[in-house]
Design an enzyme around this catalytic site. Structure first.
Site, PDB file in Angstrom:
ATOM      1  N   LYS A  75     -28.161  13.645  22.437  1.00 35.67           N
ATOM      2  CA  LYS A  75     -27.976  12.254  23.565  1.00 35.67           C
ATOM      3  C   LYS A  75     -26.622  12.440  23.586  1.00 35.67           C
ATOM      4  CE  LYS A  75     -29.720   7.843  25.020  1.00 35.67           C
ATOM      5  NZ  LYS A  75     -30.976   6.898  24.465  1.00 35.67           N
ATOM      6  N   SER A  78     -34.647   5.057  27.273  1.00 37.80           N
ATOM      7  CA  SER A  78     -32.662   5.703  27.985  1.00 37.80           C
ATOM      8  C   SER A  78     -33.040   7.313  27.702  1.00 37.80           C
ATOM      9  CB  SER A  78     -31.705   4.897  27.771  1.00 37.80           C
ATOM     10  OG  SER A  78     -31.869   5.004  25.705  1.00 37.80           O
ATOM     11  N   SER A 130     -36.703   3.148  23.794  1.00 41.98           N
ATOM     12  CA  SER A 130     -35.552   4.841  24.008  1.00 41.98           C
ATOM     13  C   SER A 130     -36.249   5.720  23.592  1.00 41.98           C
ATOM     14  CB  SER A 130     -34.209   4.405  24.027  1.00 41.98           C
ATOM     15  OG  SER A 130     -33.743   2.811  25.105  1.00 41.98           O
TER      16      SER A 130
END
Length: 488
Positions: free
Chosen positions: A80, A155, A179
């Site tokens: 990420k 997210s 998330s």
């Protein structure tokens, strides 16, 4: 060779170790998949194929000489965009850090490098991890591989979508209020939020420091347990890591449901979609038939989880993001006015709408005259939520509930109503407030072919039990799922 990308993580690990597959073959197949499909999914922000292939080549050479770093040497993993890798851009999908090159490795990256994993950075996300759909990225909106008209969740939407689209077998995300678990649910894969303090946050660009936790995505359970074992442990660079027994993936095993007490929620108290509700009830019935005892829990405090979460998280984000001022690093807007103008113009140009909204809310709740009325009360309510979970685990072995109240919604469907978007996290935020571990497990699909996820939760640092229950749940026919081979 195209079929390589549809292997599970455990199959890939086995083939690499028995010599029937090389890392270069595997990585080349994934790069080809990304080239053909990521224009539709938009999981990756950029990709240096030569650098990735070099890592794979080095891994194969180590195996050839009989000196692999570990049994994981050569396995690809996605990262990420808020986890720092030395020499790589770490932008948090924000214009304010668009050209920021990390000068150091996050602790989790150091641990993965020591094992020989091949890194695929950078996976798209909501800007500074603020969002539930990956529509808040400053650069692109990631799409759900099951239906590219829909969001993958957030997210960590890019991390989830990459695995669900068979572009990677595993990836890392971060979970502040759901998330990891929410996008895992919407994308039909596995996603774990470890106990707060189990995994070091050093090198994770902070959103809300008392809530953030790095965790894994995988296309099977073994990937989750292996990564947790590798990543967990005390870190002198992160004083919030806990000194507890190290997680041992070999301790995860199937359990006998007979006599086990499963905490459940009253579905009529929550606005679940009909398909999610029906699948949840079907799974509960199946477990009851296997001898499990279903115990209805009082989730009355859950209705406060969203307001409590958004007061605490935004207050912490206001503090954490104050460092992005146009002076030290990141975007700088040259002005001819006062110093305050430099701050204002740099932050106005660098931050997106949702980040600005949360900074403003957090700054307000911390301001003189409002601290006790808002932030102080939220912290008191957090203590009550934490105590409620402790009470739950005095009477049940594990809590089982849907991960998300609905399946993936369409791109743009909720962007005009932030409160409606926040409600997408109603079943996940309380876990972060309490600091307990939770995992989202695939639970089949709805009538439109969209994935449904089931969330399991246990007490602090009880991940062995958590993953054992999750592994056993995956054996149910109701929970089987097939990831899409064609991205439409």
């Amino acid at each position: 060779m195209k079929e390589i990308i549809f292997l599970t993580y455990s199959e890939i690990k086995k083939k690499l170790n028995d010599g029937s597959l090389t890392s270069q073959e595997l990585v080349s197949a994934y790069l080809e998949r990304i080239k053909s499909s990521d224009s539709k999914v938009k999981a990756f922000l950029n990709l240096n194929a030569d650098k990735i292939l070099t890592q794979a080549k080095e891994s194969d050479e180590r195996r050839k000489t009989g000196k692999p770093f570990s049994e994981f040497d050569g396995i690809p993993i996605g990262i990420k965009d808020n986890i720092c890798i030395r020499g790589e851009i770490t932008s948090c999908s924000s214009k304010i850090l668009e050209n920021f090159e990390s000068p150091y490795d996050a602790t989790v990256i150091t641990k993965l490098k020591e094992k020989g994993f091949v890194f695929f950075p950078r996976l798209n996300m909501d800007e500074f991890a603020m969002g539930s759909s990956t529509e808040n990225s400053a650069f692109q909106t990631s799409k759900n591989p099951f239906d590219t008209d829909r969001i993958p969740g957030g997210s960590s939407g890019g991390s989830a979508a990459a695995v669900a689209a068979s572009m990677l077998p595993i990836s890392l995300g971060s979970d502040t209020g759901g998330s990891i678990r929410q996008p895992a649910s919407l994308c039909g894969i596995w996603g774990l939020k470890p106990t707060y303090g189990r995994v070091s946050r050093y090198g994770l660009v902070a959103y809300a420091s008392s809530l953030d936790q790095i965790g894994p995505f995988s296309n099977d359970m073994e990937g989750i347990s292996d990564l947790l074992e590798i990543l967990s442990g005390l870190d002198t660079k992160d004083q919030t890591t806990a000194k507890v027994d190290h997680f041992d993936s070999k301790s995860v095993s199937t359990i006998d449901w007979k006599g086990k007490k499963i905490g459940i929620m009253k579905t009529e108290d929550f606005n679940f979609s009909p398909d999610v509700n029906a699948r949840y009830l079907e799974i509960l019935k199946s477990l009851e038939e296997k001898g499990a005892e279903l115990v209805a829990l009082d989730f009355s405090l859950l209705k406060y989880a969203i307001p409590v979460y958004y007061l605490i998280a935004t207050a912490e984000c206001s503090s954490n993001l104050s460092r992005f001022d146009g002076i030290r690093y990141g975007l700088r807007k040259e002005t001819s006015g006062k110093l305050d103008d430099l701050y204002s113009e740099s932050r106005s140009a660098g931050f997106g709408k949702e980040v600005k909204r949360r900074i403003l809310l957090g700054t307000f709740s911390l301001s003189s005259g409002y601290y006790d009325a808002y932030y102080g009360k939220a912290q008191k309510a957090r203590v009550l939520i934490r105590k409620q979970y402790a009470d739950f685990f005095k009477s049940v072995d594990v809590i089982l509930q849907p991960t998300s109240p609905t399946t993936a919604f369409k791109v743009g469907e909720k962007t005009k109503d932030p409160i409606q978007m926040y409600q997408a996290d109603i079943l996940t935020t309380s876990v972060n407030l309490a600091g307990v571990p939770a995992i989202s497990c695939p639970a089949g699909v709805d009538q439109n072919g969209l994935p449904i996820g089931i969330q399991l939760t246990t007490s602090h640092f009880d991940e062995v039990k958590l993953l054992s229950y999750a592994y056993s749940l995956s054996k149910l026919d109701l929970c089987k799922i097939t990831l899409p081979k064609e991205i439409k």
